[in-house]
Design a protein around this motif. Structure first.
Motif, PDB file in Angstrom:
ATOM      1  N   MET A  91       4.797  -2.108  -1.828  1.00  0.00           N
ATOM      2  CA  MET A  91       4.675  -3.469  -1.760  1.00  0.00           C
ATOM      3  C   MET A  91       6.214  -4.346  -1.918  1.00  0.00           C
ATOM      4  SD  MET A  91       1.273  -5.229  -3.613  1.00  0.00           S
ATOM      5  CE  MET A  91       1.635  -4.317  -5.413  1.00  0.00           C
ATOM      6  N   TYR A  92       7.021  -3.379  -1.705  1.00  0.00           N
ATOM      7  CA  TYR A  92       8.453  -3.958  -1.919  1.00  0.00           C
ATOM      8  C   TYR A  92       8.748  -4.342  -0.251  1.00  0.00           C
ATOM      9  CZ  TYR A  92       8.936  -3.192  -6.757  1.00  0.00           C
ATOM     10  OH  TYR A  92       8.854  -2.760  -8.192  1.00  0.00           O
ATOM     11  N   PRO A  93       9.650  -5.158  -0.260  1.00  0.00           N
ATOM     12  CA  PRO A  93      10.223  -5.362   1.575  1.00  0.00           C
ATOM     13  C   PRO A  93      10.946  -4.437   1.686  1.00  0.00           C
ATOM     14  CG  PRO A  93      11.108  -6.864  -0.068  1.00  0.00           C
ATOM     15  CD  PRO A  93      10.472  -5.771  -0.939  1.00  0.00           C
ATOM     16  N   ILE A  94      10.674  -3.088   1.688  1.00  0.00           N
ATOM     17  CA  ILE A  94      11.588  -2.049   2.406  1.00  0.00           C
ATOM     18  C   ILE A  94      10.526  -1.251   3.183  1.00  0.00           C
ATOM     19  CG2 ILE A  94      12.986   0.013   1.519  1.00  0.00           C
ATOM     20  CD1 ILE A  94      13.416  -1.576  -1.281  1.00  0.00           C
ATOM     21  N   ARG A  96       8.469   1.846   4.449  1.00  0.00           N
ATOM     22  CA  ARG A  96       8.025   3.036   3.872  1.00  0.00           C
ATOM     23  C   ARG A  96       8.715   4.147   4.025  1.00  0.00           C
ATOM     24  NH1 ARG A  96       1.614   2.529   4.144  1.00  0.00           N
ATOM     25  NH2 ARG A  96       1.088   0.401   3.147  1.00  0.00           N
ATOM     26  N   GLU A 225       3.840   4.980   7.602  1.00  0.00           N
ATOM     27  CA  GLU A 225       3.588   3.370   8.034  1.00  0.00           C
ATOM     28  C   GLU A 225       2.034   3.040   8.065  1.00  0.00           C
ATOM     29  OE1 GLU A 225       6.440   1.767   8.088  1.00  0.00           O
ATOM     30  OE2 GLU A 225       8.129   3.033   8.125  1.00  0.00           O
ATOM     31  N   ASP A 228      -3.180   3.819   4.824  1.00  0.00           N
ATOM     32  CA  ASP A 228      -3.694   3.159   3.881  1.00  0.00           C
ATOM     33  C   ASP A 228      -3.656   3.599   2.437  1.00  0.00           C
ATOM     34  OD1 ASP A 228      -4.800   1.374   5.586  1.00  0.00           O
ATOM     35  OD2 ASP A 228      -6.951   2.366   5.728  1.00  0.00           O
ATOM     36  N   ILE A 229      -3.132   2.762   1.426  1.00  0.00           N
ATOM     37  CA  ILE A 229      -2.874   3.010   0.211  1.00  0.00           C
ATOM     38  C   ILE A 229      -4.037   2.634  -0.843  1.00  0.00           C
ATOM     39  CG2 ILE A 229      -1.357   2.906  -1.793  1.00  0.00           C
ATOM     40  CD1 ILE A 229      -0.196   4.126   0.724  1.00  0.00           C
TER      41      ILE A 229
ATOM     42  N   LYS B  48      -5.391  -6.109  -0.552  1.00  0.00           N
ATOM     43  CA  LYS B  48      -4.556  -4.843  -0.073  1.00  0.00           C
ATOM     44  C   LYS B  48      -3.928  -5.349   1.116  1.00  0.00           C
ATOM     45  CE  LYS B  48      -5.307  -1.084  -3.371  1.00  0.00           C
ATOM     46  NZ  LYS B  48      -5.761   0.199  -3.139  1.00  0.00           N
ATOM     47  N   THR B  51      -1.176  -7.637   1.636  1.00  0.00           N
ATOM     48  CA  THR B  51       0.061  -7.073   0.842  1.00  0.00           C
ATOM     49  C   THR B  51       0.467  -5.848   1.665  1.00  0.00           C
ATOM     50  OG1 THR B  51      -1.057  -5.710  -0.879  1.00  0.00           O
ATOM     51  CG2 THR B  51      -0.018  -7.822  -1.468  1.00  0.00           C
ATOM     52  N   ASN B  52      -0.202  -5.532   2.826  1.00  0.00           N
ATOM     53  CA  ASN B  52       0.258  -4.578   3.762  1.00  0.00           C
ATOM     54  C   ASN B  52       0.140  -3.151   3.355  1.00  0.00           C
ATOM     55  OD1 ASN B  52       1.403  -3.751   6.004  1.00  0.00           O
ATOM     56  ND2 ASN B  52       3.652  -3.892   5.239  1.00  0.00           N
ATOM     57  N   LEU B  53      -0.800  -3.036   2.031  1.00  0.00           N
ATOM     58  CA  LEU B  53      -1.026  -1.489   1.570  1.00  0.00           C
ATOM     59  C   LEU B  53      -2.142  -0.931   2.338  1.00  0.00           C
ATOM     60  CD1 LEU B  53      -1.029  -2.029  -2.333  1.00  0.00           C
ATOM     61  CD2 LEU B  53       0.578  -0.790  -1.114  1.00  0.00           C
ATOM     62  N   VAL B  54      -2.978  -1.691   2.743  1.00  0.00           N
ATOM     63  CA  VAL B  54      -4.072  -1.366   3.789  1.00  0.00           C
ATOM     64  C   VAL B  54      -4.134  -1.979   4.996  1.00  0.00           C
ATOM     65  CG1 VAL B  54      -6.788  -1.315   3.935  1.00  0.00           C
ATOM     66  CG2 VAL B  54      -5.698  -0.632   1.649  1.00  0.00           C
ATOM     67  N   LYS B  55      -4.016  -1.339   6.095  1.00  0.00           N
ATOM     68  CA  LYS B  55      -4.049  -1.964   7.245  1.00  0.00           C
ATOM     69  C   LYS B  55      -5.688  -2.088   7.965  1.00  0.00           C
ATOM     70  CE  LYS B  55      -0.159  -0.179   6.834  1.00  0.00           C
ATOM     71  NZ  LYS B  55       1.193  -1.082   6.554  1.00  0.00           N
ATOM     72  N   GLU B  70       2.432  -3.796  10.973  1.00  0.00           N
ATOM     73  CA  GLU B  70       2.545  -2.988   9.823  1.00  0.00           C
ATOM     74  C   GLU B  70       3.923  -2.972   9.353  1.00  0.00           C
ATOM     75  OE1 GLU B  70       2.089   0.619  12.443  1.00  0.00           O
ATOM     76  OE2 GLU B  70      -0.336   0.379  12.435  1.00  0.00           O
ATOM     77  N   ARG B  71       4.871  -3.415  10.124  1.00  0.00           N
ATOM     78  CA  ARG B  71       6.030  -3.501   9.746  1.00  0.00           C
ATOM     79  C   ARG B  71       6.704  -4.733   9.245  1.00  0.00           C
ATOM     80  NH1 ARG B  71       5.173   0.396  12.926  1.00  0.00           N
ATOM     81  NH2 ARG B  71       6.077   2.500  12.743  1.00  0.00           N
ATOM     82  N   TYR B  73       7.749  -6.125   6.475  1.00  0.00           N
ATOM     83  CA  TYR B  73       8.159  -5.864   5.350  1.00  0.00           C
ATOM     84  C   TYR B  73       8.667  -7.075   4.798  1.00  0.00           C
ATOM     85  CZ  TYR B  73       7.195  -1.069   6.091  1.00  0.00           C
ATOM     86  OH  TYR B  73       6.728   0.082   6.455  1.00  0.00           O
ATOM     87  N   GLU B  74       9.507  -7.799   5.558  1.00  0.00           N
ATOM     88  CA  GLU B  74      10.221  -9.058   4.893  1.00  0.00           C
ATOM     89  C   GLU B  74       9.533  -9.989   4.446  1.00  0.00           C
ATOM     90  OE1 GLU B  74      13.518 -10.055   4.934  1.00  0.00           O
ATOM     91  OE2 GLU B  74      13.631  -8.117   4.827  1.00  0.00           O
ATOM     92  N   LEU B  76       6.994  -9.416   2.588  1.00  0.00           N
ATOM     93  CA  LEU B  76       6.840  -9.036   1.064  1.00  0.00           C
ATOM     94  C   LEU B  76       7.716  -9.745   0.152  1.00  0.00           C
ATOM     95  CD1 LEU B  76       5.738  -5.602   2.032  1.00  0.00           C
ATOM     96  CD2 LEU B  76       4.102  -7.145   1.350  1.00  0.00           C
ATOM     97  N   LYS B  77       8.835 -10.014   0.764  1.00  0.00           N
ATOM     98  CA  LYS B  77       9.715 -10.859  -0.310  1.00  0.00           C
ATOM     99  C   LYS B  77       9.086 -11.978  -0.719  1.00  0.00           C
ATOM    100  CE  LYS B  77      14.302  -9.381   1.010  1.00  0.00           C
ATOM    101  NZ  LYS B  77      15.418  -9.287   1.679  1.00  0.00           N
TER     102      LYS B  77
END
Lengths: 230, 306
Positions: A91-94, A96, A225, A228-229, B48, B51-55, B70-71, B73-74, B76-77
């Motif tokens: 969940m961090y903005p980095i 995977r 990427e 699913d988690i 989820k 928060t990008n954990l599950v697509k 999918e990407r 990420y920004e 999530l900040k």
């Protein structure tokens, strides 16, 4: 990337593993001293030349650190999934990919560096002892040394690659025991054999396994990427 | 108010079964959105996906008007989250965990950590590893961690689990404060209506993966939930009185004996007086409250929500 690596080391308190490394090296040293210098009463000695001594040492060191690599993989990757902290991490903005790459770089470099250091230091100590007791016949020449050093370097790279293979098995069920057992089986596979012939000594086998290891590392990053988690 | 987050036909299928089915959610900036549904309704899966954990299998999520990929990420900040259960690196202390969090989030305000811990009233935790924390403490620490980076959207999945009644009250205050003073938008899920009805501005009800309703609390509250119920054998006469003598229009004949008066311009006493004056025999006359709980129970079919 350096920052991510530093964070991983801090997060998992990896400094503590160095103690384990020290103990492992001492154990290998003690064992080598035992078989090379003490156990000489038998009619035909196993170690008739420096090359033989180094050969034995390398097998030990590589086996040890491939298993160490599996322990690290468990700590850094598998346990992160098992404890669900992976949800936090992802969940961090980095990306995977970067997060996992940082972990695998740690494992790869750890294995590589430790193998090189252990082989050179323990090998050096053995040569030093032999200087006084003269059990192993023959002279150590500069050309021999340079050949050995190249061997140390290349085989360490192979071993570091091979060390990543257990990740593939461990990730299937996110299991630490599976990861370690895979490493043990792998080690017994590559160090199996008798006298002259050892599977791990065949460059081709080593290279193939190393490439497989890298491939496993790549696969685990490639799919990450879109996974699913849950 | 603008939407901070919007989902469109958001769908997730697992082995052909829809865990989340065409959810259209609209979360407005600055509000507290209560996400209500029984266990296993798909709340966590939606969170989820946000928060990008599950697509998502299908559908879209828009955050600040920008489509999530999918990407992304920004994005999530700008979120702070607890999903499912607050997880920590539990061999580390609370502070070590928060410091790590700041580093990963790219947020380096040293003061923020202390403030967040103070906010959730987590004290006396100095050098204990998180492993030794109770669930309630972990929950508080999780909230502190999520809030620490001052996110614009705070996503809390069942944040009240494991807290004692006092703790629940305190956290409610915290949520309200975050919303009002920091202007954060909160998405809070729960399977208990009582937990969120007091603080939510909007409630989204999900069941079996389908968002049944998304409704502002004001609408439900203002929706004449109070009424006077009168039971009489002479209901037609009573209706006549209501309509012509009292000039009421907002009432309903429920069955031949029961009439509900929703009009709040008339008090119970006045109504009683008027009916008695007309010599209508009343069996009972009482003020009733159509509670929120009834409303949601109705919606969700009764099981396992209240």
């Amino acid at each position: 990337m350096l920052k991510l690596i530093a964070l991983e080391i801090r997060k998992n308190k990896l400094a503590g593993i160095l103690k384990g490394v020290l103990y492992a090296n001492l154990a290998i040293l003690a064992f080598m001293i035992l078989v090379v210098f003490i156990d000489q009463s038998e009619a035909d000695s196993t170690f008739v030349s420096y090359a033989d001594v180094f050969e034995g040492l390398y097998v030990f060191v590589k086996s040890t650190y491939i298993i160490f690599a599996a322990i690290l993989l468990s700590k850094l990757v598998i346990e992160e999934y098992k404890n669900n902290t992976i949800t936090l991490l992802f969940m961090y903005p980095i990306s995977r990919k970067k997060l996992i790459t940082a972990k695998l770089i740690i494992v790869f470099l750890f294995t590589l560096v430790n193998i090189v250091v252990a082989e050179i230091v323990i090998g050096g100590i053995l040569v030093g002892i032999n200087h006084y007791v003269n059990v192993v016949p023959g002279q150590l020449t500069w050309s021999m040394l340079s050949v050995e050093l190249v061997k140390v370097g290349t085989s360490a790279v192979y071993a570091a690659g091979i060390g990543l293979i257990p990740l593939f098995f461990g990730m299937r069920k996110k299991s630490v025991p599976t990861t370690i057992v895979a490493a043990v089986l792998l080690v017994s596979l590559i160090s199996s054999g008798f006298d002259e012939f050892r599977l791990g000594n065949m460059a081709a086998v080593s290279i193939v396994l190393a490439v497989v290891g890298m491939g496993v590392a790549y696969l685990s990053i490639r799919k990450i990427e879109t996974a699913d988690i849950d | 108010m603008t939407n901070i987050l919007r989902t469109q036909n958001l769908t997730k299928t697992y082995q052909g079964k829809e865990a989340v089915n065409s959810v259209n959610m609209n979360i407005k900036q600055g509000e507290i959105y209560g996400f209500l549904g029984p266990n296993g309704a798909g709340k966590t899966t939606v969170m989820k996906m946000i928060t990008n954990l599950v697509k998502p299998t299908y559908g879209e999520i828009e955050f600040f008007g920008e489509k999530m990929t999918e990407r992304s990420y920004e994005m999530l900040k700008r979120m702070g989250c607890i999903i499912e259960y607050p997880v920590f690196y539990d061999k580390l202390t609370a502070k070590e965990n928060l410091i790590l969090h700041g580093e990963y989030m790219g947020y380096y305000d040293k003061q923020a950590m202390g403030e967040a811990l103070e906010l959730v009233k987590l004290t006396g935790i100095d050098n204990k590893p998180v492993k030794q924390f109770s669930l309630g403490m972990k929950q508080r620490l999780g909230i502190a961690r999520a809030v620490m980076t001052k996110p614009e959207l705070l996503i809390l999945d069942e944040p009240i689990n494991g807290l004692d009644p006092l703790g629940i009250k305190e956290m409610r205050e915290v949520f309200r404060m975050l919303s009002q003073e920091y202007g954060m938008t909160l998405l809070i899920s729960s399977h208990l209506l009582a937990e969120i009805e007091q603080i939510a501005d909007t409630i989204g009800v999900i069941r079996e993966g389908v968002l049944l309703e998304e409704v502002a609390m004001q609408t439900i509250r203002g929706g004449n939930t109070e009424y006077i119920e009168l039971i009489t054998n002479e209901s037609s006469k009573a209706v006549y009185v209501l309509e012509h003598k009292l000039k009421l229009t907002n009432f309903k004949v429920m069955d031949p004996r029961t009439i509900r008066v929703y009009d709040d311009s008339i008090s119970q006493r006045e109504l009683n007086k008027a009916l008695v004056m007309e010599d209508i025999e009343l069996e009972s006359l009482s003020k009733m409250n159509h509670s929120l709980e009834d409303y949601f129970l109705n919606l969700i079919g009764g099981d396992g929500i209240a």
